[in-house]
Design an enzyme around this catalytic site. Structure first.
Site, PDB file in Angstrom:
ATOM      1  N   ASP A 165       2.151  -6.774   2.012  1.00 59.25           N
ATOM      2  CA  ASP A 165       0.787  -6.254   2.149  1.00 59.25           C
ATOM      3  C   ASP A 165       0.547  -5.200   1.043  1.00 59.25           C
ATOM      4  O   ASP A 165       1.390  -4.322   0.831  1.00 59.25           O
ATOM      5  CB  ASP A 165       0.672  -5.613   3.546  1.00 59.25           C
ATOM      6  CG  ASP A 165      -0.749  -5.261   3.927  1.00 59.25           C
ATOM      7  OD1 ASP A 165      -1.686  -5.859   3.365  1.00 59.25           O
ATOM      8  OD2 ASP A 165      -0.926  -4.395   4.818  1.00 59.25           O
TER       9      ASP A 165
ATOM     10  N   SER B   8      -9.320  -4.863   9.646  1.00 58.51           N
ATOM     11  CA  SER B   8     -10.053  -5.634  10.650  1.00 58.51           C
ATOM     12  C   SER B   8      -9.595  -5.408  12.079  1.00 58.51           C
ATOM     13  O   SER B   8      -9.763  -6.273  12.937  1.00 58.51           O
ATOM     14  CB  SER B   8     -10.004  -7.115  10.285  1.00 58.51           C
ATOM     15  OG  SER B   8     -10.812  -7.308   9.147  1.00 58.51           O
TER      16      SER B   8
HETATM   17  P1  13P Z   1      -6.412  -2.015  10.202  1.00 53.36           P
HETATM   18  O1  13P Z   1      -6.082  -0.601   9.884  1.00 53.36           O
HETATM   19  O2  13P Z   1      -7.858  -2.177  10.529  1.00 53.36           O
HETATM   20  O3  13P Z   1      -5.546  -2.577  11.268  1.00 53.36           O
HETATM   21  O4  13P Z   1      -6.181  -2.883   8.872  1.00 53.36           O
HETATM   22  C1  13P Z   1      -4.892  -3.257   8.488  1.00 53.36           C
HETATM   23  C2  13P Z   1      -4.866  -3.824   7.104  1.00 53.36           C
HETATM   24  O5  13P Z   1      -5.866  -4.153   6.500  1.00 53.36           O
HETATM   25  C3  13P Z   1      -3.542  -3.975   6.492  1.00 53.36           C
HETATM   26  O6  13P Z   1      -3.605  -4.426   5.176  1.00 53.36           O
HETATM   27  O1  G3H Z   2      -2.585  -1.406   4.654  1.00 58.62           O
HETATM   28  C1  G3H Z   2      -2.583  -0.813   5.704  1.00 58.62           C
HETATM   29  C2  G3H Z   2      -1.621  -1.062   6.779  1.00 58.62           C
HETATM   30  O2  G3H Z   2      -2.145  -0.565   7.970  1.00 58.62           O
HETATM   31  C3  G3H Z   2      -0.250  -0.520   6.477  1.00 58.62           C
HETATM   32  O3  G3H Z   2      -0.233   0.853   6.558  1.00 58.62           O
HETATM   33  O4  G3H Z   2       0.963   1.853   4.600  1.00 58.62           O
HETATM   34  O5  G3H Z   2       0.875   3.018   6.800  1.00 58.62           O
HETATM   35  O6  G3H Z   2       2.281   0.959   6.487  1.00 58.62           O
HETATM   36  P1  G3H Z   2       1.052   1.714   6.066  1.00 58.62           P
HETATM   37 ZN    ZN Z   3      -5.283  -3.806   4.017  1.00 57.27          ZN
END
Ligand code: 13P
Ligand code: G3H
Ligand code: ZN
Length: 340
Positions: free
Chosen positions: A83, A228
């Site tokens: 991510d 989301s």
């Molecule tokens: P939320 O904070 O809305 O759960 O979004 C998570 C997200 O976009 C992680 O990349």
């Molecule tokens: O991108 C957002 C996600 O909620 C991950 O968050 O960087 O705190 O692990 P984090």
């Molecule tokens: Zn995100």
């Protein structure tokens, strides 16, 4: 079944008009919660880890936890996704660690904060697409900038500024042509974290029409909604009831996500809702049993609370019932697809 490239899950979702939740993980209990929900609802799975999650867990623990999930649930196709990769190096290191999908978030500079010029975004994303596709790994790019600041990923923009950074549909078309990404994250007014909207969102702050226009121009590109979480009022209430402090806030209604799914959204990122559910469950145990000190007594309920959220999203997004309908392939087999 070995971990599968995310692209095959997105393709199946597009062919059958449903969406897939992508849940963030940071520990064993969260992976267990997702897998238990997937087993119960017969859902294909996208698990994702942020840079922070990889640092927190250590890649080796994470890799082996995911191997355990694949071993324990051979009937469920699972994709493991990076991510918000902030640089090609982050994405390449994820691929080395068995991730089957990566997000090159070139909408921001490497600091994960500063909105990046289009040229920078294309350059880094293209580089990742080339390296990842050679290994059969899926790539998600991002165009436009999310508004959140509290998690360190967002650009730190006010709501008004964020509106200026929504994805431009014409530029989205150009970006996909320039980079060859499999999936595109779009900015439509959402932000990371619990504090997204001060009122239940209307179309001027949660601009779903941007998704509709992008899908019209790019019917074959899988769209991704970040930020989301729906921030259910009942989860906020549990936290408040047991001593936590949550200000008034609203998330992305599930019905709006379902509307997005009708217009090409195939991946929906959800982290905050699980954080809220787990936190409420832990607070409840500590409040009701102040003498409790066996971690299983609070980790267990928090895992169950997350499982419930995951099941609800899997059903609402339509991925439930599809695990057995997907023909699994490996990243190695997927390489041929990109050579065409
Ligand atoms: P939320 O904070 O809305 O759960 O979004 C998570 C997200 O976009 C992680 O990349
Ligand atoms: O991108 C957002 C996600 O909620 C991950 O968050 O960087 O705190 O692990 P984090
Ligand atoms: Zn995100």
């Amino acid at each position: 079944m070995p971990l599968v490239p995310m692209r095959i899950l997105l393709d199946h979702a597009a062919e059958n008009n449903y969406g897939l939740a992508a849940f963030n993980v940071n520990n064993m209990e969260q992976i267990q919660a997702i897998m238990a929900a997937a087993e119960k609802t017969e859902s294909p799975v996208i698990v994702q880890a942020s840079r922070g999650a990889r640092e927190y867990t250590n890649d080796a623990y994470l890799r082996h936890l995911m191997l355990a999930a694949a071993e324990l649930y051979p009937q469920i196709p699972i994709a493991m996704h990076q991510d918000h990769g902030n640089s090609p190096e982050t994405c390449l290191s994820a691929i080395k660690q068995n991730f089957t999908s990566v997000m090159m978030d070139g909408s921001l500079l490497e600091d994960g904060k500063t909105p990046a010029p289009y040229k920078h975004n294309v350059r880094v994303t293209k580089k990742v697409v080339k390296a990842a596709h050679a290994k059969g790994v899926t790539v998600e790019g991002e165009l436009g900038t999310l508004g959140g600041i509290e998690d360190g990923h967002g650009a730190g923009l006010s709501a008004e500024e964020a509106r200026k950074h929504l994805t431009d549909p014409a530029q989205a078309e150009q970006f996909v042509a320039d980079t060859g990404v499999d999936a595109l994250a779009v900015a439509i007014g959402t932000s990371h974290g619990a504090y997204k909207f001060t009122h239940r969102p209307t179309g001027d702050v949660l601009v779903m029409t941007v998704i509709e226009e992008i899908h019209r121009r790019l019917p074959n590109t899988h769209l991704v909604m970040h930020g989301s979480s729906s921030v259910p009022q009942e989860l906020l209430e549990i936290i408040r009831q047991y001593g936590g402090q949550m200000k008034e806030t609203y998330g992305v209604p599930v019905e709006e996500i379902q509307r997005g799914i009708q217009h090409g959204v195939r991946k929906i990122n959800v982290d905050t809702d699980n954080r809220l559910a787990m936190t409420g469950a832990v607070r409840k145990v500590f409040f009701e049993s102040p003498g409790e000190f066996d971690p299983r007594k609070w980790l267990g309920p928090s895992r169950s609370a997350m499982q419930k959220v995951c099941e609800e999203r899997m059903i609402a997004f339509g991925q439930a019932g599809n695990a057995g309908k997907i023909t699994p392939i490996t990243c190695r087999q997927m390489r041929v697809f990109y050579k065409k």
